[in-house]
Design a protein around this motif. Sequence first.
Motif, PDB file in Angstrom:
ATOM      1  N   GLN A  20       0.808  -1.221   0.000  1.00 55.57           N
ATOM      2  CA  GLN A  20       0.000   0.000   0.000  1.00 55.57           C
ATOM      3  C   GLN A  20       0.839   1.269   0.000  1.00 55.57           C
ATOM      4  O   GLN A  20       0.297   2.358  -0.193  1.00 55.57           O
ATOM      5  CB  GLN A  20      -1.000   0.001   1.146  1.00 55.57           C
ATOM      6  CG  GLN A  20      -0.408   0.172   2.508  1.00 55.57           C
ATOM      7  CD  GLN A  20      -1.417  -0.125   3.603  1.00 55.57           C
ATOM      8  OE1 GLN A  20      -2.439  -0.750   3.376  1.00 55.57           O
ATOM      9  NE2 GLN A  20      -1.126   0.329   4.792  1.00 55.57           N
ATOM     10  N   VAL A  21       2.143   1.151   0.164  1.00 57.76           N
ATOM     11  CA  VAL A  21       3.028   2.316   0.121  1.00 57.76           C
ATOM     12  C   VAL A  21       2.900   3.012  -1.232  1.00 57.76           C
ATOM     13  O   VAL A  21       2.984   4.232  -1.321  1.00 57.76           O
ATOM     14  CB  VAL A  21       4.491   1.895   0.395  1.00 57.76           C
ATOM     15  CG1 VAL A  21       5.453   3.037   0.172  1.00 57.76           C
ATOM     16  CG2 VAL A  21       4.618   1.357   1.804  1.00 57.76           C
ATOM     17  N   GLN A  22       2.667   2.231  -2.278  1.00 58.44           N
ATOM     18  CA  GLN A  22       2.547   2.772  -3.633  1.00 58.44           C
ATOM     19  C   GLN A  22       1.201   3.461  -3.880  1.00 58.44           C
ATOM     20  O   GLN A  22       1.050   4.166  -4.856  1.00 58.44           O
ATOM     21  CB  GLN A  22       2.692   1.649  -4.660  1.00 58.44           C
ATOM     22  CG  GLN A  22       4.048   1.005  -4.694  1.00 58.44           C
ATOM     23  CD  GLN A  22       5.099   1.984  -5.149  1.00 58.44           C
ATOM     24  OE1 GLN A  22       5.914   2.413  -4.350  1.00 58.44           O
ATOM     25  NE2 GLN A  22       5.066   2.358  -6.397  1.00 58.44           N
ATOM     26  N   LEU A  23       0.228   3.234  -3.032  1.00 58.66           N
ATOM     27  CA  LEU A  23      -1.126   3.743  -3.234  1.00 58.66           C
ATOM     28  C   LEU A  23      -1.306   5.064  -2.502  1.00 58.66           C
ATOM     29  O   LEU A  23      -0.918   5.193  -1.347  1.00 58.66           O
ATOM     30  CB  LEU A  23      -2.140   2.712  -2.716  1.00 58.66           C
ATOM     31  CG  LEU A  23      -3.592   2.917  -3.063  1.00 58.66           C
ATOM     32  CD1 LEU A  23      -3.802   2.864  -4.575  1.00 58.66           C
ATOM     33  CD2 LEU A  23      -4.440   1.848  -2.398  1.00 58.66           C
ATOM     34  N   SER A  57       3.376   0.899 -10.495  1.00 61.62           N
ATOM     35  CA  SER A  57       4.523   0.009 -10.308  1.00 61.62           C
ATOM     36  C   SER A  57       5.636   0.755  -9.584  1.00 61.62           C
ATOM     37  O   SER A  57       5.738   1.973  -9.668  1.00 61.62           O
ATOM     38  CB  SER A  57       5.048  -0.471 -11.661  1.00 61.62           C
ATOM     39  OG  SER A  57       4.070  -1.200 -12.337  1.00 61.62           O
ATOM     40  N   THR A  58       6.479  -0.013  -8.911  1.00 63.11           N
ATOM     41  CA  THR A  58       7.665   0.575  -8.289  1.00 63.11           C
ATOM     42  C   THR A  58       8.682   0.890  -9.386  1.00 63.11           C
ATOM     43  O   THR A  58       8.496   0.516 -10.545  1.00 63.11           O
ATOM     44  CB  THR A  58       8.292  -0.392  -7.265  1.00 63.11           C
ATOM     45  OG1 THR A  58       8.682  -1.577  -7.949  1.00 63.11           O
ATOM     46  CG2 THR A  58       7.314  -0.721  -6.147  1.00 63.11           C
ATOM     47  N   LEU A  59       9.772   1.530  -9.021  1.00 62.39           N
ATOM     48  CA  LEU A  59      10.798   1.883 -10.000  1.00 62.39           C
ATOM     49  C   LEU A  59      11.378   0.658 -10.706  1.00 62.39           C
ATOM     50  O   LEU A  59      11.780   0.731 -11.858  1.00 62.39           O
ATOM     51  CB  LEU A  59      11.920   2.682  -9.334  1.00 62.39           C
ATOM     52  CG  LEU A  59      11.524   4.078  -8.855  1.00 62.39           C
ATOM     53  CD1 LEU A  59      12.677   4.736  -8.107  1.00 62.39           C
ATOM     54  CD2 LEU A  59      11.071   4.942 -10.019  1.00 62.39           C
ATOM     55  N   ASN A  60      11.398  -0.474 -10.012  1.00 60.72           N
ATOM     56  CA  ASN A  60      11.938  -1.692 -10.637  1.00 60.72           C
ATOM     57  C   ASN A  60      10.868  -2.499 -11.370  1.00 60.72           C
ATOM     58  O   ASN A  60      11.116  -3.619 -11.797  1.00 60.72           O
ATOM     59  CB  ASN A  60      12.661  -2.555  -9.607  1.00 60.72           C
ATOM     60  CG  ASN A  60      11.731  -3.112  -8.554  1.00 60.72           C
ATOM     61  OD1 ASN A  60      10.539  -2.824  -8.548  1.00 60.72           O
ATOM     62  ND2 ASN A  60      12.274  -3.902  -7.652  1.00 60.72           N
ATOM     63  N   GLY A  61       9.655  -1.942 -11.506  1.00 62.27           N
ATOM     64  CA  GLY A  61       8.606  -2.594 -12.280  1.00 62.27           C
ATOM     65  C   GLY A  61       7.696  -3.520 -11.503  1.00 62.27           C
ATOM     66  O   GLY A  61       6.790  -4.125 -12.067  1.00 62.27           O
ATOM     67  N   TYR A  62       7.882  -3.641 -10.202  1.00 66.48           N
ATOM     68  CA  TYR A  62       7.033  -4.510  -9.381  1.00 66.48           C
ATOM     69  C   TYR A  62       5.690  -3.831  -9.123  1.00 66.48           C
ATOM     70  O   TYR A  62       5.629  -2.666  -8.734  1.00 66.48           O
ATOM     71  CB  TYR A  62       7.734  -4.823  -8.055  1.00 66.48           C
ATOM     72  CG  TYR A  62       6.865  -5.543  -7.055  1.00 66.48           C
ATOM     73  CD1 TYR A  62       6.447  -6.849  -7.289  1.00 66.48           C
ATOM     74  CD2 TYR A  62       6.465  -4.931  -5.877  1.00 66.48           C
ATOM     75  CE1 TYR A  62       5.653  -7.519  -6.371  1.00 66.48           C
ATOM     76  CE2 TYR A  62       5.670  -5.591  -4.952  1.00 66.48           C
ATOM     77  CZ  TYR A  62       5.269  -6.887  -5.211  1.00 66.48           C
ATOM     78  OH  TYR A  62       4.475  -7.543  -4.308  1.00 66.48           O
ATOM     79  N   THR A  63       4.606  -4.560  -9.375  1.00 70.54           N
ATOM     80  CA  THR A  63       3.265  -4.061  -9.085  1.00 70.54           C
ATOM     81  C   THR A  63       2.621  -5.019  -8.083  1.00 70.54           C
ATOM     82  O   THR A  63       2.232  -6.129  -8.444  1.00 70.54           O
ATOM     83  CB  THR A  63       2.401  -3.982 -10.356  1.00 70.54           C
ATOM     84  OG1 THR A  63       3.081  -3.196 -11.326  1.00 70.54           O
ATOM     85  CG2 THR A  63       1.048  -3.355 -10.057  1.00 70.54           C
TER      86      THR A  63
END
Length: 122
Positions: A20-23, A57-63
Amino acid sequence: MNGYHFSLIPSVCYLPLAGQVQLMTKPYIWQTRLLIDHFISLPIGAFISFPEIKIQSTLNGYTPSLSTQYLNLLAKLNIVGKTGNNTWVKKKQVSFHKRMEDGLEDDRRTLAQLKSLQRIKI
């Protein structure tokens, strides 16, 4: 949310999840929405399906899959059961509190469960 005061929302709508950090939306908003729209009206024993939450997605492409992370934590709290690969069944009802004292007791109980899960490395 649907006429409920945020102090009466069930404790399982405030669960911490790594993804949830990405949201940008507060956890209690999307978790409450999932429970209202896809959980509370179902009978115990019904199959559960949460839609995916749109997330960057994160900088490394992880969603991360927030819906799956949320269901996994609900399973560890014994609210849902995992019956297969991404297949879930409702084990317990979650309801909104009528009194703030009930909400506080639910908070204490949920926090104790989360602490005990942390000891076994969730």
